[in-house]
Write a protein that holds these residues in place. Structure first.
Motif, PDB file in Angstrom:
ATOM      1  N   GLY A  53       0.825  -1.214   0.000  1.00 16.63           N
ATOM      2  CA  GLY A  53       0.000   0.000   0.000  1.00 16.63           C
ATOM      3  C   GLY A  53       0.851   1.253   0.000  1.00 16.63           C
ATOM      4  O   GLY A  53       2.032   1.226   0.321  1.00 16.63           O
ATOM      5  N   ASP A  54       0.248   2.370  -0.377  1.00 17.61           N
ATOM      6  CA  ASP A  54       1.005   3.615  -0.384  1.00 17.61           C
ATOM      7  C   ASP A  54       0.148   4.745   0.175  1.00 17.61           C
ATOM      8  O   ASP A  54      -0.998   4.564   0.568  1.00 17.61           O
ATOM      9  N   SER A  56      -1.355   7.114  -1.158  1.00 12.53           N
ATOM     10  CA  SER A  56      -2.522   7.542  -1.922  1.00 12.53           C
ATOM     11  C   SER A  56      -3.789   6.814  -1.515  1.00 12.53           C
ATOM     12  O   SER A  56      -4.859   7.106  -2.040  1.00 12.53           O
ATOM     13  N   GLY A  57      -3.667   5.882  -0.589  1.00 10.67           N
ATOM     14  CA  GLY A  57      -4.830   5.128  -0.149  1.00 10.67           C
ATOM     15  C   GLY A  57      -4.980   3.798  -0.861  1.00 10.67           C
ATOM     16  O   GLY A  57      -5.928   3.059  -0.612  1.00 10.67           O
ATOM     17  N   GLN A  58      -4.048   3.470  -1.748  1.00 10.55           N
ATOM     18  CA  GLN A  58      -4.078   2.196  -2.446  1.00 10.55           C
ATOM     19  C   GLN A  58      -3.771   1.080  -1.454  1.00 10.55           C
ATOM     20  O   GLN A  58      -2.815   1.156  -0.695  1.00 10.55           O
ATOM     21  N   THR A  59      -4.587   0.054  -1.451  1.00  7.90           N
ATOM     22  CA  THR A  59      -4.364  -1.066  -0.531  1.00  7.90           C
ATOM     23  C   THR A  59      -3.267  -1.980  -1.045  1.00  7.90           C
ATOM     24  O   THR A  59      -2.867  -1.914  -2.212  1.00  7.90           O
ATOM     25  N   ASP A  62      -4.633  -3.877  -3.945  1.00  6.63           N
ATOM     26  CA  ASP A  62      -4.666  -3.076  -5.172  1.00  6.63           C
ATOM     27  C   ASP A  62      -3.283  -2.984  -5.811  1.00  6.63           C
ATOM     28  O   ASP A  62      -3.140  -3.110  -7.034  1.00  6.63           O
ATOM     29  N   ALA A  63      -2.286  -2.755  -4.983  1.00  2.75           N
ATOM     30  CA  ALA A  63      -0.926  -2.628  -5.499  1.00  2.75           C
ATOM     31  C   ALA A  63      -0.456  -3.936  -6.113  1.00  2.75           C
ATOM     32  O   ALA A  63       0.155  -3.952  -7.186  1.00  2.75           O
ATOM     33  N   ARG A  65      -2.320  -6.258  -7.378  1.00  2.00           N
ATOM     34  CA  ARG A  65      -3.080  -6.458  -8.604  1.00  2.00           C
ATOM     35  C   ARG A  65      -2.491  -5.642  -9.752  1.00  2.00           C
ATOM     36  O   ARG A  65      -2.330  -6.141 -10.873  1.00  2.00           O
ATOM     37  N   ASN A  66      -2.182  -4.382  -9.485  1.00  2.00           N
ATOM     38  CA  ASN A  66      -1.611  -3.512 -10.522  1.00  2.00           C
ATOM     39  C   ASN A  66      -0.276  -4.044 -11.029  1.00  2.00           C
ATOM     40  O   ASN A  66       0.018  -3.999 -12.225  1.00  2.00           O
ATOM     41  N   TYR A 382      -2.027 -11.827  -3.616  1.00  2.00           N
ATOM     42  CA  TYR A 382      -3.219 -11.052  -3.961  1.00  2.00           C
ATOM     43  C   TYR A 382      -4.484 -11.734  -3.443  1.00  2.00           C
ATOM     44  O   TYR A 382      -5.374 -11.078  -2.878  1.00  2.00           O
ATOM     45  N   GLU A 389      -9.585  -8.862   3.215  1.00  2.00           N
ATOM     46  CA  GLU A 389     -10.522  -7.736   3.109  1.00  2.00           C
ATOM     47  C   GLU A 389     -11.961  -8.174   3.383  1.00  2.00           C
ATOM     48  O   GLU A 389     -12.728  -7.440   4.019  1.00  2.00           O
TER      49      GLU A 389
END
Length: 489
Positions: A53-54, A56-59, A62-63, A65-66, A382, A389
Motif C-alpha cells: 500500500g502507499d 494515496s490510499g491504495q491497498t 490493489d498494489a 493487482r496492478n 493477492y 478484506e
C-alpha cells in the motif's frame, strides 16, 4: 483466463532445436519467445512481491493487482499454451496439474516412436535426468524419476536401515504419502514417531518452526531418545504453509540428523536450489505444478558432500529397483555411484512419460523458474489480501506476511459462522457448489487438519494459484465465494 484457445501449432514451443525458433509464429509470438530467453535482451519479471500500500490510499491488494497486470500480456501467452476447458477455472493444482500442448505433443510423439520401434524401456534415463537436474541445482546422479511423491517418500524412508528405538520427528499436518512409509517402518523396525503440533494462520514466522523442531529434538534427547531423522512437508498440503527448509536444515545439521522433505508441491512452483539447501531426500510430484504426465515424480537424493551440508551421507538401500551397486556411498565431493539410477530403473519403464516430464521441465527452465515462482506467489499474495478484506485475517490458515512461509496454496475458512468449518459435509458442499453454481465453475478443494485448541478437525478451503490464472480469475473467485458463504450462512 477466458481468452480464446488458439490452434495447437501456434501454442506449442518448438520441441527440439532452437535454431529456427520463429518458424510458424506470429510477430507477437516471436517477441514472446525472445522474452522467454531464446534471444538477446530477454525480459525480466518485476519484483511483484514488493507490492504494498502507499500514501494515496491504495491497498496492498490493489498494489499487488496492478503489478500483476503490468505483465498480463506475457502471462496470457503462457496461459494460451494450455488446453484447459474454459468453462471452468482450475484452482486445484495441488491435486493435479495440466500438461501444456507442447508436453502433450512430446508425450504423443514419444508414445508413437516407442510403438513404431517396439522400443525398450530398460534404461535409467541418465541423460534426461542430467538435463532436468540442472533446473533443480543438483547433478544427474542426485535426481531420480519416481512414480509420484508418495513413491519417492517410500523410496527415501524405507531405504534407510532403521534400528529399533530410532525416533523420527515430524508434524501432525503430514500427508499419507509420508505417514504411510513411516507407519511401515514403525511396525517393521520399531521406530518411534514424534509429532509436533502445527500452528496455523498469519501469526507465525520461520523462527517459530526452527524453534519448534529444535525444542522437540532437545526434549527427546534429554529423555535418552535416539533421534535419527526429521521429516516434514514444504509446503504442508493442508494449509499451504511453507515450512522453512533452510531454517529446518540448520536444526538438522546442528543435531546431525537425516533430512526428509515431502516436497510434493515444490517442483514447478518454487525455484529452489537443492544442492545449496543440502536436504538428504526431497520427494516431489511431476504431475502437479510441474505440469508433467500423471505417474511421474522427482526425487532429489543428496549423493555427495557439499558445504551446504557437511554431514556424512545417510546409509540407504534401494527398495524397488533392478539396478544395485554394492559399495559405500561417497565421503567427499564426488559421487561414488549414481544413486538416483536405482530409483529410476526398475525393469522396463514407460519412457514417454518421463520424456514428457523432461519437456515440461525444459519449458519451465526456458520461461524461468524464478519468474514462475514470483508470479505464483504474487497471485497467492493477492488472493490472501482479498480474503483478508472480506473475511478478516483470522480466517486464514495460511500465513501471508512472512515471505519464508508463503506458497501458492491458500487455505482459509469461508463460513460466516466460523464453527461451520468443522463440518466436513458443509465444507464439501461449499466445494461442490463453487463448481456447479457459477459460470465458469471453480475447481477447488477442502482439506481436514487438526488445529491447536479445537477438539475437531477444521476443513479449510484450499485454493491453488498457478501460471494459467490472473487477477481477474481471483476477483471472480472471491466474489463467488463471498456470495456462496452468504447463501450458506
Amino acid at each position: 483466463m477466458q481468452t480464446p484457445v488458439e490452434s495447437p501449432s501456434e501454442l506449442a514451443l518448438p520441441t527440439r532445436a532452437t535454431s529456427d525458433i520463429s518458424l510458424g509464429w506470429t510477430t507477437k509470438r516471436r517477441d514472446f519467445l525472445r522474452m522467454l530467453g531464446y534471444g538477446a535482451g530477454a525480459a525480466t519479471l518485476g519484483p511483484l512481491l514488493a507490492a504494498c500500500g502507499d500514501a494515496s490510499g491504495q491497498t496492498a491488494a490493489d498494489a499487488a493487482r496492478n503489478e500483476l497486470l503490468q505483465d498480463e500480456a506475457f502471462w496470457t501467452d503462457v496461459q494460451n499454451m494450455f488446453v484447459l476447458n474454459r468453462d471452468k477455472v482450475y484452482m486445484n493444482i495441488g491435486t493435479a496439474g495440466s500438461m501444456p500442448q507442447v508436453v502433450l505433443d512430446t508425450f504423443a510423439t514419444e508414445n508413437r516412436r516407442k510403438a513404431e520401434d517396439s522400443g525398450s524401456g530398460y534404461t535409467n534415463l541418465a541423460d534426461l535426468r542430467a538435463k532436468v537436474a540442472r533446473g533443480f541445482g543438483v547433478d544427474g546422479d542426485e535426481l531420480a524419476f519416481s512414480a509420484n511423491t508418495s513413491s519417492g517418500m517410500c523410496h527415501a524412508i524405507l531405504g534407510i536401515p532403521w534400528r529399533e528405538g530410532d525416533v523420527v520427528v515430524t508434524t501432525n499436518h503430514e500427508h499419507g504419502g509420508g505417514n504411510t512409509p513411516l507407519a511401515i517402518a514403525q511396525d517393521r523396525y520399531g521406530i518411534e514417531i514424534s509429532r509436533i503440533e502445527m500452528p496455523v494462520g498469519n501469526n507465525q514466522t520461520a523462527a517459530t518452526y526452527q524453534s519448534l523442531f529444535d525444542e522437540r529434538i532437545r526434549q527427546l534427547k534429554s529423555q535418552g531418545k535416539r533421534v535419527r531423522a526429521v521429516m516434514w512437508s514444504s509446503p504442508t498440503f493442508v494449509t499451504g504453509t511453507m515450512l522453512p527448509i533452510a531454517e529446518i536444515m540448520e536444526v538438522v545439521k546442528a543435531h546431525e540428523l537425516i533430512s526428509i522433505c515431502d516436497g510434493a508441491h515444490l517442483p514447478g512452483m518454487m525455484a529452489y536450489d537443492y544442492g545449496a539447501l543440502g536436504v538428504d531426500f526431497m520427494s516431489g510430484a511431476g504431475h502437479k505444478w510441474q505440469c508433467g504426465p500423471g505417474s511421474t515424480g522427482i526425487l532429489v537424493m543428496r549423493n555427495k558432500i557439499r558445504p551446504s551440508n557437511p554431514l556424512p551421507l545417510p546409509e540407504w538401500y534401494p527398495i524397488h529397483t533392478s539396478t544395485y551397486v554394492s559399495r559405500p556411498r561417497s565421503t567427499g565431493s564426488q559421487a561414488a555411484f549414481d544413486v538416483a539410477a536405482s530409483v529410476t530403473a526398475c525393469g522396463s519403464i514407460h519412457t514417454p512419460m518421463f520424456e514428457a516430464l523432461g519437456r515440461a521441465c525444459e519449458m519451465w527452465d526456458t520461461i524461468g523458474r524464478k519468474k514462475i515462482e514470483t508470479y505464483d506467489l504474487a497471485l497467492s499474495a493477492y488472493l490472501k489480501e482479498r480474503i483478508t478484506e472480506r473475511w478478516g485475517v483470522n480466517s486464514l490458515y495460511s500465513p501471508k506476511d512472512d515471505p519464508k512461509l508463503v506458497s501458492a496454496l491458500t487455505s482459509f475458512n469461508p463460513f460466516r459462522n466460523p464453527a461451520d468449518v468443522m463440518n466436513s459435509q458443509k465444507a464439501t458442499t461449499f466445494v461442490n457448489r463453487m463448481l456447479s453454481d457459477f459460470s465458469p465453475g471453480f475447481s477447488i478443494r477442502n482439506a481436514g487438519f487438526p488445529v491447536i485448541g479445537y477438539p475437531n478437525n477444521h476443513y479449510g478451503i484450499r485454493i491453488s494459484t498457478h501460471v494459467w490464472h490472473d487477477p481477474h480469475d481471483i476477483d471472480r473467485l472471491v466474489d463467488a465465494m463471498w456470495k456462496l458463504s452468504a447463501e450458506m450462512a
